[in-house]
Design a protein around this motif. Structure first.
Motif, PDB file in Angstrom:
ATOM      1  N   GLU A 171      67.502  40.673  69.724  1.00  0.00           N
ATOM      2  CA  GLU A 171      68.634  40.687  70.038  1.00  0.00           C
ATOM      3  C   GLU A 171      68.410  42.063  70.927  1.00  0.00           C
ATOM      4  O   GLU A 171      68.397  41.634  72.288  1.00  0.00           O
ATOM      5  N   THR A 172      68.421  42.533  70.712  1.00  0.00           N
ATOM      6  CA  THR A 172      67.965  44.045  71.548  1.00  0.00           C
ATOM      7  C   THR A 172      66.663  43.687  72.256  1.00  0.00           C
ATOM      8  O   THR A 172      66.673  44.529  73.599  1.00  0.00           O
TER       9      THR A 172
ATOM     10  N   TYR B 280      63.731  33.540  70.804  1.00  0.00           N
ATOM     11  CA  TYR B 280      63.595  34.597  72.125  1.00  0.00           C
ATOM     12  C   TYR B 280      64.715  33.904  73.002  1.00  0.00           C
ATOM     13  O   TYR B 280      65.592  34.065  73.326  1.00  0.00           O
ATOM     14  N   GLN B 281      64.062  32.312  72.867  1.00  0.00           N
ATOM     15  CA  GLN B 281      64.931  31.612  74.257  1.00  0.00           C
ATOM     16  C   GLN B 281      66.334  31.344  73.414  1.00  0.00           C
ATOM     17  O   GLN B 281      66.906  31.416  74.533  1.00  0.00           O
TER      18      GLN B 281
ATOM     19  N   LEU C  24      73.144  34.813  74.746  1.00  0.00           N
ATOM     20  CA  LEU C  24      73.495  36.216  76.261  1.00  0.00           C
ATOM     21  C   LEU C  24      73.850  36.067  77.346  1.00  0.00           C
ATOM     22  O   LEU C  24      74.307  36.861  78.201  1.00  0.00           O
ATOM     23  N   GLY C  25      73.521  34.448  77.392  1.00  0.00           N
ATOM     24  CA  GLY C  25      74.118  33.855  79.018  1.00  0.00           C
ATOM     25  C   GLY C  25      73.181  34.167  79.899  1.00  0.00           C
ATOM     26  O   GLY C  25      73.068  34.346  80.825  1.00  0.00           O
ATOM     27  N   LEU C  26      71.619  34.682  79.667  1.00  0.00           N
ATOM     28  CA  LEU C  26      70.287  34.860  80.664  1.00  0.00           C
ATOM     29  C   LEU C  26      69.641  33.367  80.792  1.00  0.00           C
ATOM     30  O   LEU C  26      70.101  32.616  79.969  1.00  0.00           O
TER      31      LEU C  26
ATOM     32  N   PRO D 103      68.327  24.227  72.711  1.00  0.00           N
ATOM     33  CA  PRO D 103      69.197  25.424  72.474  1.00  0.00           C
ATOM     34  C   PRO D 103      71.229  24.741  73.193  1.00  0.00           C
ATOM     35  O   PRO D 103      70.868  24.079  73.975  1.00  0.00           O
ATOM     36  N   ARG D 104      71.686  25.505  72.981  1.00  0.00           N
ATOM     37  CA  ARG D 104      73.071  25.389  73.065  1.00  0.00           C
ATOM     38  C   ARG D 104      73.680  26.572  74.333  1.00  0.00           C
ATOM     39  O   ARG D 104      73.168  27.276  74.476  1.00  0.00           O
ATOM     40  N   ALA D 105      74.530  26.039  75.396  1.00  0.00           N
ATOM     41  CA  ALA D 105      75.003  26.527  76.852  1.00  0.00           C
ATOM     42  C   ALA D 105      75.571  27.784  75.586  1.00  0.00           C
ATOM     43  O   ALA D 105      76.721  27.510  74.807  1.00  0.00           O
ATOM     44  N   PRO D 106      76.151  29.124  75.799  1.00  0.00           N
ATOM     45  CA  PRO D 106      77.261  30.778  75.241  1.00  0.00           C
ATOM     46  C   PRO D 106      78.179  29.156  75.073  1.00  0.00           C
ATOM     47  O   PRO D 106      78.956  28.777  76.751  1.00  0.00           O
ATOM     48  N   GLY D 107      78.881  29.571  74.058  1.00  0.00           N
ATOM     49  CA  GLY D 107      80.508  28.968  73.821  1.00  0.00           C
ATOM     50  C   GLY D 107      80.676  27.693  73.535  1.00  0.00           C
ATOM     51  O   GLY D 107      81.676  27.886  73.493  1.00  0.00           O
ATOM     52  N   ARG D 108      78.835  27.501  73.359  1.00  0.00           N
ATOM     53  CA  ARG D 108      79.293  25.715  72.483  1.00  0.00           C
ATOM     54  C   ARG D 108      78.834  26.215  71.657  1.00  0.00           C
ATOM     55  O   ARG D 108      78.290  26.532  70.695  1.00  0.00           O
TER      56      ARG D 108
END
Length: 255
Positions: A164-165, A185-186, A192-194, A250-255
């Motif tokens: 994460e860092t 990393y992906q 992180l919403g990137l 990959p899941r979208a943030p918050g899902r």
């Protein structure tokens, strides 16, 4: 100094307690870091591919599995001192081979150097303006050694506590590249919403060592055998592949 000594004492006590708990018949202590999509915390729960596999192994084998999330370097120390314990997930390198007993692999886990598509940088000792590349590697991981062996100078290697860092530093422009497992990393970028689509592989350091559960070599033989047999059942049935296929989406943030 007194505060530091007290913290060290508390850390030692915690380690002894973990060892005592994990020493009970049928118990194993699993130590992991925050490395999605393999293992991470979500709402206080251990989730991700490796934890789903562990849940199924526990159901099939009857083993009681305790889990702890720690920075990678600390996890190495913990597993080295607790006989009935394992580290996950770990890239199975030749240097590590004699130090653990292995169950896996969960995935091929190529070790790669990644950069942002917009950077336009190649994996070379210097950037176009002749300064050294800044490459983030997780402390204790084999990526640092591999980056050096690939010809990068010591001043290019920046140690970080976790993926994460490293990801945050790359997107913030504090690093030029990051080295390690590309899939985590992906997922970190997505979480992180990137924009994860900006991450591209600049260089493959090592292909196909694989990610495993790495056991303390003094693990109880009967316990280790039950764990390994349950994993093999998952692999042979095709359930491991189904879990892997689902985890790599990959899941979208918050899902």
């Amino acid at each position: 100094m007194a505060i530091m000594a007290w913290r060290q004492f508390l850390s030692a006590v915690a380690l002894v307690l973990c060892a005592a708990q994990a020493a009970r018949a049928g118990d194993l202590l699993g130590v992991t870091e925050d490395v999605p999509p393999f293992s991470y915390l979500e709402g206080g729960r251990f989730v991700g591919l490796a934890n789903e596999v562990l849940d199924r192994i526990a159901d099939q084998s009857g083993l009681r599995l305790q889990r702890s999330i720690q920075p990678f370097a600390r996890g190495l120390k913990t597993v080295g001192e607790v006989p009935n314990s394992f580290l996950y997930v770990v890239v199975r390198t030749p240097a590590r081979e004699p130090h653990y007993r292995w169950v896996g692999p969960l995935d091929d886990c190529d070790v790669a150097v990644m950069t942002l598509r917009s950077s336009g940088l190649d994996f070379s000792p210097t950037t176009p303006d002749a300064r050294a590349l800044r490459i983030g590697v997780i402390k204790g991981s084999p990526a640092g050694r591999m980056v050096r062996e690939a010809g990068m100078p010591e001043r290019s290697v920046y140690l970080t506590p976790g993926s994460e860092t490293s990801t945050r530093m790359l997107y913030a422009g504090h690093l030029d590249m990051i080295a390690g497992l590309s899939l985590p990393y992906q997922h970190q970028a997505t979480r992180l919403g990137l924009d994860a689509s900006q991450l591209v592989v600049a260089h493959v350091l090592q292909k196909g060592y694989g990610c495993y559960f790495a056991f303390n070599p003094q693990v109880n033989e009967a316990v280790f055998k039950r764990f390994a047999e349950a994993f093999e059942t998952l692999r042979a049935s095709g359930e491991l592949k189904a879990l892997r296929d689902r985890a790599t989406q990959p899941r979208a943030p918050g899902r």
